[in-house]
Design a protein around this motif. Structure first.
Motif, PDB file in Angstrom:
ATOM      1  N   GLU A   1      -2.891  -7.985   8.051  1.00 39.30           N
ATOM      2  CA  GLU A   1      -3.879  -6.980   7.649  1.00 39.30           C
ATOM      3  C   GLU A   1      -5.293  -7.399   8.042  1.00 39.30           C
ATOM      4  O   GLU A   1      -6.075  -6.590   8.535  1.00 39.30           O
ATOM      5  CB  GLU A   1      -3.809  -6.739   6.137  1.00 39.30           C
TER       6      GLU A   1
ATOM      7  N   ARG B   1      -7.673  -5.434  10.719  1.00 44.13           N
ATOM      8  CA  ARG B   1      -8.974  -4.915  10.269  1.00 44.13           C
ATOM      9  C   ARG B   1     -10.125  -5.510  11.070  1.00 44.13           C
ATOM     10  O   ARG B   1     -11.076  -4.816  11.414  1.00 44.13           O
ATOM     11  CB  ARG B   1      -9.179  -5.192   8.795  1.00 44.13           C
TER      12      ARG B   1
ATOM     13  N   ALA C   1      -5.229  -9.753   0.991  1.00 43.92           N
ATOM     14  CA  ALA C   1      -4.740  -9.207   2.261  1.00 43.92           C
ATOM     15  C   ALA C   1      -3.837 -10.241   2.918  1.00 43.92           C
ATOM     16  O   ALA C   1      -3.984 -11.444   2.697  1.00 43.92           O
ATOM     17  CB  ALA C   1      -5.893  -8.863   3.194  1.00 43.92           C
TER      18      ALA C   1
ATOM     19  N   THR D   1     -11.760  -5.371   0.019  1.00 49.03           N
ATOM     20  CA  THR D   1     -10.474  -4.759  -0.330  1.00 49.03           C
ATOM     21  C   THR D   1     -10.477  -4.421  -1.818  1.00 49.03           C
ATOM     22  O   THR D   1     -11.201  -5.042  -2.603  1.00 49.03           O
ATOM     23  CB  THR D   1      -9.289  -5.710  -0.035  1.00 49.03           C
ATOM     24  N   GLU D   2      -9.679  -3.465  -2.196  1.00 47.69           N
ATOM     25  CA  GLU D   2      -9.641  -3.024  -3.589  1.00 47.69           C
ATOM     26  C   GLU D   2      -9.205  -4.136  -4.539  1.00 47.69           C
ATOM     27  O   GLU D   2      -9.723  -4.260  -5.626  1.00 47.69           O
ATOM     28  CB  GLU D   2      -8.724  -1.808  -3.749  1.00 47.69           C
TER      29      GLU D   2
ATOM     30  N   SER E   1      -6.163 -14.395  -1.011  1.00 48.48           N
ATOM     31  CA  SER E   1      -6.909 -13.694  -2.057  1.00 48.48           C
ATOM     32  C   SER E   1      -8.160 -14.473  -2.402  1.00 48.48           C
ATOM     33  O   SER E   1      -8.244 -15.690  -2.207  1.00 48.48           O
ATOM     34  CB  SER E   1      -6.040 -13.502  -3.303  1.00 48.48           C
TER      35      SER E   1
ATOM     36  N   ALA F   1     -14.175  -9.291   4.511  1.00 51.14           N
ATOM     37  CA  ALA F   1     -13.040  -8.357   4.553  1.00 51.14           C
ATOM     38  C   ALA F   1     -12.264  -8.416   3.245  1.00 51.14           C
ATOM     39  O   ALA F   1     -11.883  -7.374   2.691  1.00 51.14           O
ATOM     40  CB  ALA F   1     -12.130  -8.677   5.738  1.00 51.14           C
ATOM     41  N   LEU F   2     -12.038  -9.610   2.720  1.00 54.29           N
ATOM     42  CA  LEU F   2     -11.344  -9.728   1.433  1.00 54.29           C
ATOM     43  C   LEU F   2     -12.193  -9.140   0.306  1.00 54.29           C
ATOM     44  O   LEU F   2     -11.668  -8.489  -0.598  1.00 54.29           O
ATOM     45  CB  LEU F   2     -11.003 -11.192   1.136  1.00 54.29           C
TER      46      LEU F   2
END
Length: 161
Positions: free
Chosen positions: A52, A56, A48, A43-44, A91, A39-40
Protein backbone atom coordinates in the motif's frame (compact mmCIF):
# COMPACT_ATOMS: atom_id res chain seq x y z
CA UNK A 1 -17.92 15.74 -16.34
CA UNK A 2 -14.29 16.62 -16.88
CA UNK A 3 -12.75 17.81 -20.09
CA UNK A 4 -9.22 17.69 -21.42
CA UNK A 5 -8.80 21.28 -20.23
CA UNK A 6 -9.63 20.42 -16.61
CA UNK A 7 -6.59 19.98 -14.39
CA UNK A 8 -6.21 16.52 -12.89
CA UNK A 9 -7.64 16.17 -9.41
CA UNK A 10 -5.03 15.90 -6.70
CA UNK A 11 -5.90 13.88 -3.63
CA UNK A 12 -5.59 16.32 -0.71
CA UNK A 13 -3.90 13.62 1.38
CA UNK A 14 -1.32 13.00 -1.36
CA UNK A 15 -0.70 16.75 -1.50
CA UNK A 16 -0.29 16.77 2.29
CA UNK A 17 2.19 13.88 2.14
CA UNK A 18 4.36 15.64 -0.42
CA UNK A 19 4.25 19.06 1.24
CA UNK A 20 4.83 17.83 4.78
CA UNK A 21 7.58 15.41 3.82
CA UNK A 22 9.29 18.09 1.71
CA UNK A 23 9.36 20.36 4.75
CA UNK A 24 10.80 17.55 6.88
CA UNK A 25 13.49 16.91 4.25
CA UNK A 26 14.33 20.62 4.20
CA UNK A 27 14.89 20.32 7.96
CA UNK A 28 17.28 17.37 7.54
CA UNK A 29 15.00 14.31 7.80
CA UNK A 30 15.73 11.57 5.20
CA UNK A 31 13.41 11.83 2.18
CA UNK A 32 11.82 8.37 1.93
CA UNK A 33 11.34 7.92 5.69
CA UNK A 34 9.66 11.36 5.73
CA UNK A 35 7.32 10.33 2.90
CA UNK A 36 6.46 7.00 4.57
CA UNK A 37 5.88 8.70 7.93
CA UNK A 38 3.55 11.27 6.38
CA UNK A 39 1.76 8.56 4.36
CA UNK A 40 1.07 6.61 7.56
CA UNK A 41 -0.01 9.81 9.30
CA UNK A 42 -2.49 10.44 6.45
CA UNK A 43 -4.19 7.02 6.73
CA UNK A 44 -7.39 6.68 8.71
CA UNK A 45 -5.96 4.10 11.11
CA UNK A 46 -2.25 4.97 10.93
CA UNK A 47 -1.45 1.62 9.30
CA UNK A 48 -0.46 0.33 5.87
CA UNK A 49 1.25 -2.61 4.24
CA UNK A 50 4.44 -2.26 2.27
CA UNK A 51 2.46 -2.76 -0.93
CA UNK A 52 0.00 0.00 0.00
CA UNK A 53 2.82 2.39 0.84
CA UNK A 54 4.68 1.57 -2.37
CA UNK A 55 1.56 2.18 -4.45
CA UNK A 56 0.62 5.42 -2.70
CA UNK A 57 4.14 6.83 -2.85
CA UNK A 58 5.00 5.32 -6.25
CA UNK A 59 8.13 3.87 -4.71
CA UNK A 60 9.92 0.55 -4.88
CA UNK A 61 9.47 -2.11 -2.20
CA UNK A 62 13.18 -1.74 -1.38
CA UNK A 63 12.75 2.00 -0.75
CA UNK A 64 9.78 1.32 1.53
CA UNK A 65 11.71 -1.40 3.37
CA UNK A 66 14.66 0.89 4.05
CA UNK A 67 12.38 3.72 5.16
CA UNK A 68 10.38 1.63 7.62
CA UNK A 69 13.58 0.13 9.01
CA UNK A 70 14.88 3.65 9.70
CA UNK A 71 11.54 4.75 11.19
CA UNK A 72 11.53 1.68 13.43
CA UNK A 73 15.00 2.46 14.76
CA UNK A 74 14.00 6.01 15.69
CA UNK A 75 10.78 4.74 17.30
CA UNK A 76 8.23 6.29 14.94
CA UNK A 77 6.85 3.10 13.34
CA UNK A 78 6.09 -0.46 14.47
CA UNK A 79 6.37 -3.46 12.17
CA UNK A 80 4.05 -6.41 12.76
CA UNK A 81 3.24 -9.48 10.72
CA UNK A 82 -0.32 -10.10 9.58
CA UNK A 83 -1.31 -13.40 11.27
CA UNK A 84 -1.25 -16.37 8.92
CA UNK A 85 0.76 -14.53 6.27
CA UNK A 86 4.25 -13.33 5.58
CA UNK A 87 2.94 -9.82 5.00
CA UNK A 88 3.97 -6.98 7.24
CA UNK A 89 1.86 -4.09 8.35
CA UNK A 90 3.49 -0.87 9.44
CA UNK A 91 1.81 1.36 11.97
CA UNK A 92 2.55 4.54 13.81
CA UNK A 93 4.01 3.95 17.27
CA UNK A 94 1.72 4.11 20.30
CA UNK A 95 3.34 7.39 21.25
CA UNK A 96 2.58 9.86 18.46
CA UNK A 97 5.64 10.11 16.21
CA UNK A 98 6.14 13.82 16.91
CA UNK A 99 6.34 13.10 20.65
CA UNK A 100 8.74 10.18 20.33
CA UNK A 101 11.76 12.45 20.68
CA UNK A 102 10.43 13.50 24.08
CA UNK A 103 10.72 9.92 25.32
CA UNK A 104 14.38 9.53 24.34
CA UNK A 105 15.78 11.00 27.55
CA UNK A 106 18.21 8.10 28.07
CA UNK A 107 19.66 8.71 24.60
CA UNK A 108 20.30 12.36 25.51
CA UNK A 109 21.92 11.24 28.76
CA UNK A 110 24.22 8.84 26.89
CA UNK A 111 25.24 11.54 24.42
CA UNK A 112 25.93 14.01 27.20
CA UNK A 113 27.99 11.47 29.17
CA UNK A 114 29.97 10.54 26.07
CA UNK A 115 30.71 14.17 25.31
CA UNK A 116 31.74 14.97 28.87
CA UNK A 117 33.95 11.88 29.24
CA UNK A 118 35.76 12.87 26.04
CA UNK A 119 36.75 16.24 27.46
CA UNK A 120 38.65 15.13 30.55
CA UNK A 121 42.13 15.45 29.03
CA UNK A 122 41.44 18.46 26.82
CA UNK A 123 43.11 21.79 27.61
CA UNK A 124 40.79 23.95 29.71
CA UNK A 125 41.41 27.07 27.60
CA UNK A 126 40.49 25.40 24.28
CA UNK A 127 37.72 26.96 22.17
CA UNK A 128 36.93 23.46 20.88
CA UNK A 129 36.42 22.28 24.45
CA UNK A 130 34.03 25.18 25.06
CA UNK A 131 31.96 24.15 22.02
CA UNK A 132 31.91 20.49 23.10
CA UNK A 133 30.83 21.47 26.61
CA UNK A 134 28.10 23.68 25.17
CA UNK A 135 26.71 20.71 23.22
CA UNK A 136 26.86 18.58 26.38
CA UNK A 137 25.08 21.36 28.29
CA UNK A 138 22.38 21.42 25.60
CA UNK A 139 21.72 17.68 26.00
CA UNK A 140 21.63 18.12 29.76
CA UNK A 141 19.10 20.94 29.33
CA UNK A 142 16.97 18.79 27.01
CA UNK A 143 16.93 15.96 29.57
CA UNK A 144 15.54 18.33 32.17
CA UNK A 145 13.05 20.21 29.98
CA UNK A 146 11.54 17.62 27.65
CA UNK A 147 9.41 15.76 30.20
CA UNK A 148 7.79 19.04 31.27
CA UNK A 149 7.19 20.08 27.67
CA UNK A 150 5.48 16.77 26.93
CA UNK A 151 3.26 17.24 30.00
CA UNK A 152 2.35 20.74 28.76
CA UNK A 153 1.56 19.34 25.31
CA UNK A 154 -0.76 16.68 26.75
CA UNK A 155 -2.51 19.28 28.92
CA UNK A 156 -3.03 21.54 25.91
CA UNK A 157 -4.45 18.66 23.88
CA UNK A 158 -6.88 17.77 26.70
CA UNK A 159 -8.08 21.39 26.80
CA UNK A 160 -8.75 21.32 23.03
CA UNK A 161 -11.02 18.27 23.37
Amino acid sequence: MTTAADPPRVDPFDEFIERASSEMVAQGFPRMPARVLMALTATEDGKATSEELAARLQASPAAISGAVKYLGVVGFVRNTTIPGTRKHIYSLADTPWYATSFTRIELYRQIENSLRSSTERMPRDSRALARIEEVADFFSFMQRRLPGLLDEWHAEQREKR
